[in-house]
Design a protein around this motif. Structure first.
Motif, PDB file in Angstrom:
ATOM      1  N   LYS A 263       0.823  -1.210   0.000  1.00  0.00           N
ATOM      2  CA  LYS A 263       0.000   0.000   0.000  1.00  0.00           C
ATOM      3  C   LYS A 263       0.855   1.256   0.000  1.00  0.00           C
ATOM      4  O   LYS A 263       0.570   2.223  -0.713  1.00  0.00           O
ATOM      5  CB  LYS A 263      -0.928   0.001   1.223  1.00  0.00           C
ATOM      6  N   ASP A 264       1.925   1.249   0.806  1.00  0.00           N
ATOM      7  CA  ASP A 264       2.764   2.436   0.895  1.00  0.00           C
ATOM      8  C   ASP A 264       3.495   2.713  -0.411  1.00  0.00           C
ATOM      9  O   ASP A 264       3.751   3.875  -0.748  1.00  0.00           O
ATOM     10  CB  ASP A 264       3.774   2.272   2.031  1.00  0.00           C
ATOM     11  N   LEU A 265       3.813   1.670  -1.167  1.00  0.00           N
ATOM     12  CA  LEU A 265       4.546   1.841  -2.419  1.00  0.00           C
ATOM     13  C   LEU A 265       3.643   1.861  -3.644  1.00  0.00           C
ATOM     14  O   LEU A 265       4.128   1.970  -4.775  1.00  0.00           O
ATOM     15  CB  LEU A 265       5.589   0.722  -2.574  1.00  0.00           C
ATOM     16  N   GLY A 266       2.339   1.760  -3.422  1.00  0.00           N
ATOM     17  CA  GLY A 266       1.400   1.824  -4.539  1.00  0.00           C
ATOM     18  C   GLY A 266       1.360   0.565  -5.377  1.00  0.00           C
ATOM     19  O   GLY A 266       1.015   0.611  -6.568  1.00  0.00           O
ATOM     20  N   MET A 267       1.679  -0.580  -4.785  1.00  0.00           N
ATOM     21  CA  MET A 267       1.623  -1.855  -5.491  1.00  0.00           C
ATOM     22  C   MET A 267       0.265  -2.519  -5.289  1.00  0.00           C
ATOM     23  O   MET A 267      -0.373  -2.332  -4.253  1.00  0.00           O
ATOM     24  CB  MET A 267       2.698  -2.816  -4.962  1.00  0.00           C
ATOM     25  N   THR A 268      -0.155  -3.313  -6.259  1.00  0.00           N
ATOM     26  CA  THR A 268      -1.319  -4.168  -6.064  1.00  0.00           C
ATOM     27  C   THR A 268      -0.918  -5.306  -5.123  1.00  0.00           C
ATOM     28  O   THR A 268       0.139  -5.915  -5.312  1.00  0.00           O
ATOM     29  CB  THR A 268      -1.780  -4.763  -7.408  1.00  0.00           C
ATOM     30  N   PHE A 269      -1.729  -5.565  -4.103  1.00  0.00           N
ATOM     31  CA  PHE A 269      -1.400  -6.637  -3.171  1.00  0.00           C
ATOM     32  C   PHE A 269      -2.407  -7.763  -3.295  1.00  0.00           C
ATOM     33  O   PHE A 269      -3.614  -7.543  -3.339  1.00  0.00           O
ATOM     34  CB  PHE A 269      -1.396  -6.137  -1.725  1.00  0.00           C
ATOM     35  N   VAL A 270      -1.895  -8.996  -3.354  1.00  0.00           N
ATOM     36  CA  VAL A 270      -2.727 -10.191  -3.355  1.00  0.00           C
ATOM     37  C   VAL A 270      -2.339 -11.016  -2.147  1.00  0.00           C
ATOM     38  O   VAL A 270      -1.204 -11.505  -2.058  1.00  0.00           O
ATOM     39  CB  VAL A 270      -2.545 -11.013  -4.647  1.00  0.00           C
ATOM     40  N   ARG A 271      -3.254 -11.153  -1.203  1.00  0.00           N
ATOM     41  CA  ARG A 271      -2.967 -11.918   0.011  1.00  0.00           C
ATOM     42  C   ARG A 271      -3.278 -13.395  -0.215  1.00  0.00           C
ATOM     43  O   ARG A 271      -4.361 -13.762  -0.657  1.00  0.00           O
ATOM     44  CB  ARG A 271      -3.795 -11.401   1.190  1.00  0.00           C
TER      45      ARG A 271
END
Length: 436
Positions: A263-271
């Motif tokens: 989130k801080d680096l503006g990446m899409t995150f998939v948990r």
């Protein structure tokens, strides 16, 4: 060119007598990691400088080309990952319960974060007993995130430039929180340290008299009587990963810290969930990365080697590595068949299986493979064999620079098509027009 960075967290280790003076990686059967080494360039990597023991979050920021002055701290990242609300000027600290005994008026740590287990409902009652507290205009609000993990949000005229109370070693005294000697907010940090010490005394009083500790005493369990804090931080404005590298990025992993980082680096995150079969889990993450068509850069993360090392058993780490290696089968096959795939496999830091340290400062092995990548003579992927590879020793942002280079995305130094001075050729920039 699709870039996939597979990061085996804490993969590096030390030599152990139980493994005939080999590291778990050297002793493991790992045909797929070895095949990747054969397919490309090999070397060693450290996110900072040799000997420096890095937490994962610091190592990731350095690896992704950020200076530690841009690093917000572990506290805010955990809060973002768990969805804990906090303001832009708030300070966030990690927190957890510990057990102490008093010796000559000094609290000495006897049971730390991992040692405090037991009934989850009882621990929740203890966390709930620490209601919001305010002193000197500083407000404290504690949010439990896992069984014995929490984040502490400090609001008001507060500063992140304070020391930790947690010594992270059994038998050592809990530390008095102090303002850091060199910091840009001396008055605020002085006030923050003073208020935080007062808050910890307040918490100790509540915990000591709590009925849950009476129940624990009856069961001959260590009392939960101290709130330990560490790694305060505050949000810092910086450019996104896309803005810095002109790469649309996705991070696939588990754990709130990596969601916060994304989130801080503006990446899409998939948990993804961690199951009982690490190799199967890793294989599923790699398959997702290979099938993705929306991102230029995919960071595939697994915490398994680090967690295995923290058990203190080198053989358990060896077994974990062998399981993960089986999950790399799909990546090796894709690399051998596709011409649009660039792969790097490495770790963020070393985690020794037998040590008093949390993480250790040795460099980790690195391989890069894909179309046009030089193939050296390394045929085995481990901390010693990779040292003879043609990559040499990469540090920090040099890993991303090499990946940009092999993906044919690097900019010629001094050539600029936009106001930003970036190491990459911009995919979009303002075209020339005949009119004003």
């Amino acid at each position: 060119m699709k870039i996939i960075l597979v990061l085996l967290d804490g993969l590096g280790d030390r030599a152990h007598s139980v493994l005939e003076q080999r590291t778990p990686l050297q002793a493991a059967s790992k045909p797929h990691l070895d095949r990747l080494a054969c397919l490309g360039s090999n070397g060693l990597f450290h996110a900072a400088v040799c000997g420096q023991c890095l937490p994962s979050e610091n190592a990731h920021y350095l690896m992704f080309g950020y200076d530690l002055k841009e690093f917000p701290g572990r506290g805010p990242l955990e809060a973002m990952g768990y969805g804990v609300p906090f303001g832009e000027t708030d300070v966030v600290s990690l927190a957890h319960f510990s057990s102490v005994v008093w010796q000559a008026g000094i609290p000495v740590l006897t049971h730390s974060r991992r040692d405090i287990q037991g009934d989850g409902a009882e621990l929740s009652r203890l966390y709930q007993s620490l209601t919001p507290y305010e002193t000197e205009g500083v407000r404290f609000e504690l949010h439990q995130t896992r069984l014995n993990d929490a984040v502490l949000v400090l609001s008001g005229e507060v500063s992140p430039f304070v020391s930790d109370s947690d010594p992270m070693a059994i038998g050592r005294p809990m530390a008095m929180i102090q303002p850091l000697l060199v910091n840009p907010e001396p008055e605020r940090s002085e006030k923050t340290a003073r208020a935080l010490n007062r808050y910890l005394r307040h918490c100790h009083g509540i915990l000591t008299d709590h009925e849950v500790n009476g129940l624990r005493k009856a069961r001959d369990e260590a009392p939960v009587n101290f709130l330990a804090t560490q790694r305060c931080g505050r949000l810092i404005r910086h450019d996104s990963f896309r803005e810095r590298w002109d790469l649309s990025a996705m991070l696939i992993g588990s754990g709130a810290i990596y969601e916060g980082l994304a989130k801080d680096l503006g990446m899409t995150f998939v948990r993804m969930k961690d199951g009982k079969d690490p190799g199967k889990d890793l294989g599923e993450r790699i398959e997702m990365a290979l099938a993705d068509s929306d991102h230029d850069f995919v960071h595939v993360h697994t915490k398994v080697p680090d967690e295995a090392a923290h058990t203190g058993d080198p053989v358990k780490k060896l077994n974990a590595i062998e399981s993960l290696d089986r999950g790399l089968d799909v990546l090796v096959k894709a690399l051998e068949q596709r011409q649009d795939l660039l792969v790097a496999v490495t770790a963020d830091h070393s985690t020794a299986s037998v040590t008093r340290l949390i993480h250790t400062g040795e460099p980790v092995p690195l391989t890069i493979a894909g179309p046009g990548v030089r193939r050296d003579g390394v045929t085995v992927f481990d901390e010693v064999s990779c040292a003879s590879g043609c990559l040499g020793f990469l540090r920090g942002r040099e890993l991303l620079l090499m990946l940009l280079n092999y993906a044919d995305r690097s900019s010629l130094a001094g050539h600029r098509l936009e106001p930003l001075d970036r190491p990459c050729v911009p995919q979009q920039y303002k075209p020339f027009q005949l009119g004003d």
